[in-house]
Design a protein around this motif. Structure first.
Motif, mmCIF file in Angstrom:
data_model
loop_
_atom_site.group_PDB
_atom_site.id
_atom_site.type_symbol
_atom_site.label_atom_id
_atom_site.label_comp_id
_atom_site.label_asym_id
_atom_site.label_seq_id
_atom_site.Cartn_x
_atom_site.Cartn_y
_atom_site.Cartn_z
ATOM 1 N N GLU A 215 0.837 -1.200 0.000
ATOM 2 C CA GLU A 215 0.000 0.000 0.000
ATOM 3 C C GLU A 215 0.873 1.252 0.000
ATOM 4 N N VAL A 216 2.016 1.131 -0.645
ATOM 5 C CA VAL A 216 2.934 2.263 -0.715
ATOM 6 C C VAL A 216 2.278 3.453 -1.414
ATOM 7 N N GLN A 217 1.577 3.198 -2.514
ATOM 8 C CA GLN A 217 0.947 4.284 -3.260
ATOM 9 C C GLN A 217 -0.525 4.466 -2.915
ATOM 10 N N CYS A 218 -1.236 3.388 -2.652
ATOM 11 C CA CYS A 218 -2.686 3.487 -2.454
ATOM 12 C C CYS A 218 -3.090 3.664 -1.000
ATOM 13 N N GLY A 219 -2.121 3.648 -0.081
ATOM 14 C CA GLY A 219 -2.434 3.775 1.331
ATOM 15 C C GLY A 219 -2.448 5.208 1.827
ATOM 16 N N MET A 220 -2.560 5.371 3.134
ATOM 17 C CA MET A 220 -2.559 6.673 3.800
ATOM 18 C C MET A 220 -3.662 7.601 3.291
ATOM 19 N N GLY A 221 -4.881 7.067 3.220
ATOM 20 C CA GLY A 221 -6.050 7.868 2.892
ATOM 21 C C GLY A 221 -6.297 8.100 1.423
ATOM 22 N N ARG A 222 -5.430 7.631 0.566
ATOM 23 C CA ARG A 222 -5.498 7.946 -0.859
ATOM 24 C C ARG A 222 -6.821 7.515 -1.499
ATOM 25 N N THR A 223 -7.373 6.375 -1.096
ATOM 26 C CA THR A 223 -8.623 5.890 -1.706
ATOM 27 C C THR A 223 -9.859 6.237 -0.882
ATOM 28 N N LEU A 226 -8.191 4.738 5.376
ATOM 29 C CA LEU A 226 -6.785 4.880 5.754
ATOM 30 C C LEU A 226 -5.920 3.991 4.871
ATOM 31 N N PHE A 227 -6.371 2.728 4.666
ATOM 32 C CA PHE A 227 -5.698 1.835 3.727
ATOM 33 C C PHE A 227 -6.727 1.189 2.810
ATOM 34 N N ALA A 228 -6.334 0.981 1.560
ATOM 35 C CA ALA A 228 -7.277 0.558 0.525
ATOM 36 C C ALA A 228 -7.912 -0.794 0.807
ATOM 37 N N HIS A 229 -7.173 -1.699 1.471
ATOM 38 C CA HIS A 229 -7.729 -3.034 1.709
ATOM 39 C C HIS A 229 -8.941 -3.003 2.631
ATOM 40 N N GLU A 230 -9.114 -1.916 3.374
ATOM 41 C CA GLU A 230 -10.233 -1.829 4.298
ATOM 42 C C GLU A 230 -11.579 -1.869 3.574
ATOM 43 N N TRP A 231 -11.609 -1.403 2.328
ATOM 44 C CA TRP A 231 -12.857 -1.439 1.556
ATOM 45 C C TRP A 231 -13.352 -2.868 1.368
ATOM 46 N N ALA A 232 -12.439 -3.830 1.301
ATOM 47 C CA ALA A 232 -12.814 -5.233 1.070
ATOM 48 C C ALA A 232 -13.102 -5.973 2.367
ATOM 49 N N PHE A 295 -11.862 13.789 8.078
ATOM 50 C CA PHE A 295 -10.855 13.976 7.029
ATOM 51 C C PHE A 295 -11.076 13.008 5.871
ATOM 52 N N LEU A 296 -11.223 11.730 6.171
ATOM 53 C CA LEU A 296 -11.384 10.740 5.103
ATOM 54 C C LEU A 296 -12.737 10.874 4.407
ATOM 55 N N ALA A 297 -13.747 11.322 5.139
ATOM 56 C CA ALA A 297 -15.039 11.586 4.495
ATOM 57 C C ALA A 297 -14.885 12.677 3.438
ATOM 58 N N GLU A 319 -11.990 11.481 -28.407
ATOM 59 C CA GLU A 319 -10.835 11.134 -29.231
ATOM 60 C C GLU A 319 -9.554 11.063 -28.413
ATOM 61 N N VAL A 320 -9.578 11.624 -27.189
ATOM 62 C CA VAL A 320 -8.404 11.639 -26.320
ATOM 63 C C VAL A 320 -8.530 10.634 -25.174
ATOM 64 N N PHE A 321 -9.765 10.507 -24.626
ATOM 65 C CA PHE A 321 -9.967 9.683 -23.441
ATOM 66 C C PHE A 321 -10.926 8.532 -23.696
ATOM 67 N N GLU A 322 -10.663 7.444 -22.966
ATOM 68 C CA GLU A 322 -11.534 6.274 -23.022
ATOM 69 C C GLU A 322 -12.393 6.145 -21.769
ATOM 70 N N GLY A 323 -11.870 6.560 -20.611
ATOM 71 C CA GLY A 323 -12.649 6.440 -19.387
ATOM 72 C C GLY A 323 -11.863 6.880 -18.169
ATOM 73 N N VAL A 324 -12.515 6.753 -16.999
ATOM 74 C CA VAL A 324 -11.931 7.106 -15.709
ATOM 75 C C VAL A 324 -11.922 5.853 -14.838
ATOM 76 N N ARG A 325 -10.884 5.659 -14.072
ATOM 77 C CA ARG A 325 -10.817 4.518 -13.152
ATOM 78 C C ARG A 325 -10.187 4.942 -11.824
ATOM 79 N N GLY A 326 -10.394 4.104 -10.801
ATOM 80 C CA GLY A 326 -9.817 4.373 -9.500
ATOM 81 C C GLY A 326 -10.857 4.772 -8.476
ATOM 82 N N SER A 327 -10.401 5.216 -7.306
ATOM 83 C CA SER A 327 -11.318 5.620 -6.244
ATOM 84 C C SER A 327 -10.667 6.683 -5.390
ATOM 85 N N GLY A 328 -11.503 7.426 -4.630
ATOM 86 C CA GLY A 328 -10.984 8.488 -3.792
ATOM 87 C C GLY A 328 -10.216 9.486 -4.630
ATOM 88 N N LEU A 329 -9.038 9.865 -4.165
ATOM 89 C CA LEU A 329 -8.173 10.775 -4.912
ATOM 90 C C LEU A 329 -6.990 10.021 -5.504
#
Length: 389
Positions: A215-223, A226-232, A295-297, A319-329
């Motif tokens: 969770e180096v990139q997706c952790g610390m509130g990013r999604t 606090l950590f992304a695995h919590e969603w699961a 904060f996370l809300a 013509e430039v974009f296909e879509g958006v993916r991800g969660s949070g910020l």
């Protein structure tokens, strides 16, 4: 002639001298809206006054003593992480790569300590990025990462991303762990499905293999958690953390359960700088801020706002974009053009983004970006896309 700085980066022709929140100011005075945040590092923006105060106060006391001695700031940060997560214990590092190396060592020692030293295979997924040390590139396994750096550390097997049947077939009495990012960052903002994370946890429980999260990139509130695995609704045995935890100061950590870390006794691992008072003073303040009520809300609300505006951007530039993916910020724009082209066009509109694999441009703004800055960011991305039409 070779440059004084080893030329391993394709750097943009921009140099920054200071920053203010979501803005980075170049040496020529140009203000750039920063949607990269130093690749998800500046979680609370540039020159955050709370972090500046924490660092300055500690800098006036003591900088470094080494881990030959007690470090109260390190103890405090570790206790905060234990209090807020699954972990029973924490080892503080300087970076995500160092965290990955320790996680691998911890897995290997876990099985050796149990009389099964042959149980060394760590299963990973294609598209992964766990750092650039020899162990971490062996874990990722991609040709771009490993070419010309062999022989590689043995004991890793890379599987198709998110293929649970392939994972089930690969599990054996030699499987030591399954290691993956809940949301791949370098791989193109690819989230592991919640159901798949739960399936991996179940397979690990059935076989005894450890579940190791990066969770180096997706952790610390990013999604938005606090950590992304919590969603699961799952918990790992070992987890690597870095980037946002230091808010811009080099800092990382390995979090583990008591069982997973049982073999890591005195002398099995160490670090000269890891857990130094400066880094841990800043990291503790980052933790305090992200843990504040609401904060996370707000991260979730802002993430939804940004995504809504990005969906409109995609619709306006098919013509430039296909879509958006991800969660949070932690969002990605799937592109129909080369990501580097959009990033470069963004420079002309004074906005910073980060390219990734799978034709994705990453948007990783500070978690405290304002609504007005979100609107301005999408307006600048709209103009950048217009340059590519």
């Amino acid at each position: 002639m070779i440059d004084a700085v080893l030329p391993t980066y394709n750097r943009a022709p921009i140099a920054f001298e200071r920053g203010e929140g979501a803005w980075a100011i170049a040496t020529d005075g140009t203000r750039y809206l920063d949607l990269g945040a130093g690749i998800a590092v500046n979680a609370l923006g540039h020159a955050n006054p709370d972090l500046v105060a924490a660092l300055t106060e500690q800098a006036g006391r003591i900088w470094h003593v080494s881990n030959l001695y007690q470090i109260p700031q390190q103890q405090r940060l570790a206790e905060m992480l234990v209090d807020k997560t699954f972990a029973d214990t924490v080892f503080v590092t300087n970076s995500g790569t160092e965290a990955a190396e320790l996680a691998i060592k911890m897995v290997r020692h876990y099985w050796s300590d149990r009389g099964q030293p042959e149980r060394i295979e760590i299963l990973t997924f294609e598209g992964a990025f766990h750092g650039r040390s020899t162990g971490a590139i062996a874990a990722a396994g991609s040709e771009k990462m490993v070419k010309s750096f062999g022989p590689l550390m043995p004991g890793f097997r890379t599987l198709p991303w998110g293929d649970m049947e392939a994972l089930k077939a690969a599990m054996s009495d030699r499987t030591a762990a399954v290691m993956f990012e809940p949301v791949q960052g370098e791989g193109g903002i690819r989230p592991m499905a919640d159901a798949d994370m739960r399936a991996i946890r179940a397979m690990c429980d059935q076989t005894g293999a450890l579940m190791v999260l990066d969770e180096v990139q997706c952790g610390m509130g990013r999604t938005g958690r606090l950590f992304a695995h919590e969603w699961a609704g799952v918990t790992p045995d070992i987890m690597m953390v870095a980037k946002g935890i230091g808010g811009g100061f080099p800092l990382g950590a390995v979090l583990a359960t008591e069982a997973a870390a049982a073999g890591m006794v005195a002398g099995t691992h160490g670090s000269t700088y890891g857990g130094n008072p400066l880094a841990c003073a800043v990291g503790s303040r980052v933790m305090e801020i992200i843990a504040e009520d609401g904060f996370l809300a707000e991260v979730n609300r802002k993430g939804a706002l940004l995504r809504q505006k990005l969906e409109g951007l995609v619709a306006a530039h098919p013509e430039v974009f296909e879509g958006v993916r991800g969660s949070g910020l932690m969002l990605g724009l799937k592109c129909r053009v080369a990501p580097a082209e959009l990033v470069k066009a963004g420079y002309a509109e004074h906005i910073l983004t980060v390219p990734a694999a799978d034709d994705v441009v990453r948007l990783l703004p500070p978690l405290n970006i304002t609504d007005e800055e979100i609107g301005e960011a999408v307006a600048r991305l709209d103009r950048a896309a217009g340059r590519l039409a």
